[in-house]
Design an enzyme around this catalytic site. Structure first.
Site: not given
Length: 192
Positions: A79, A87-89
């Site tokens: 991620n 950042i994939c959040l």
């Protein structure tokens, strides 16, 4: 308009618990728009023992808009982009709430290190490795942590000596180097 009073309050709150949590947020320069966050790698993960630096930029609408965060320390994770540190959040995008703080966002990023979501990847190559060859993923993540997120104590002493020779007080140099995860260039920027 950024609520700078709130940002200052958040920085104070974060510093109160920095020893216990290992999570720190410091200004990158004189203004409070650009910050540096550091998080320790979670225990029991390939990131354990590492200290990861995250660049934080506050948008004009903070705290009603999420902070923009990306890793400046290279990290091998489904991620997190291995190239850019993006950042994939969800809480850094559409699930952000003004009730959240910089510290809660960094805690969420730290939790993401413990619980990757390979089905919603930022880095497809890492996600595929995680799903198809988990042991190689763990070994690679551990290697990247050793290479990029750990600072040897001898290496720190060399950096302290260099900065002290430039005329900066040793106690201040040590404090700033620790806060920026041993990054000599960031420490120098903070000292100037």
């Amino acid at each position: 308009m950024i609520d700078f009073a709130r940002v200052q309050k958040e920085l104070v709150e974060c510093s109160k618990d920095a020893e216990g949590s290992g999570i720190r947020v410091i200004p990158k320069s004189d203004n409070l728009v650009h910050l540096i966050g550091t998080i320790p790698g979670p225990i029991g993960t390939p990131y354990e023992g590492g200290v990861f630096q995250i660049d934080i930029t506050l948008p004009e609408g903070y705290p009603f808009e999420p902070p923009k965060m990306q890793f400046s320390t290279k990290v091998w994770h489904p991620n997190i982009s291995s190239q850019s540190g993006a950042i994939c959040l969800d809480i850094l995008k559409d699930q952000w709430s003004p009730a959240l703080t910089l510290k809660t966002a960094l805690l969420s990023v730290q939790a993401l290190l413990s619980a990757p979501q390979p089905d919603d990847p930022q880095d497809a190559v890492v996600a595929q490795q995680y799903l198809k060859d988990y042991q190689t993923f763990v070994n690679t993540a551990r290697y990247w942590t050793e290479s990029f997120a750990k600072t040897s104590s001898r290496g720190i002493e060399v950096k302290v000596q260099k900065l002290v020779e430039m005329g900066f007080p040793e106690a201040q140099v040590r404090s700033i180097l620790e806060a920026v995860g041993g990054d000599e260039n960031l420490a120098l920027e903070r000292l100037l």
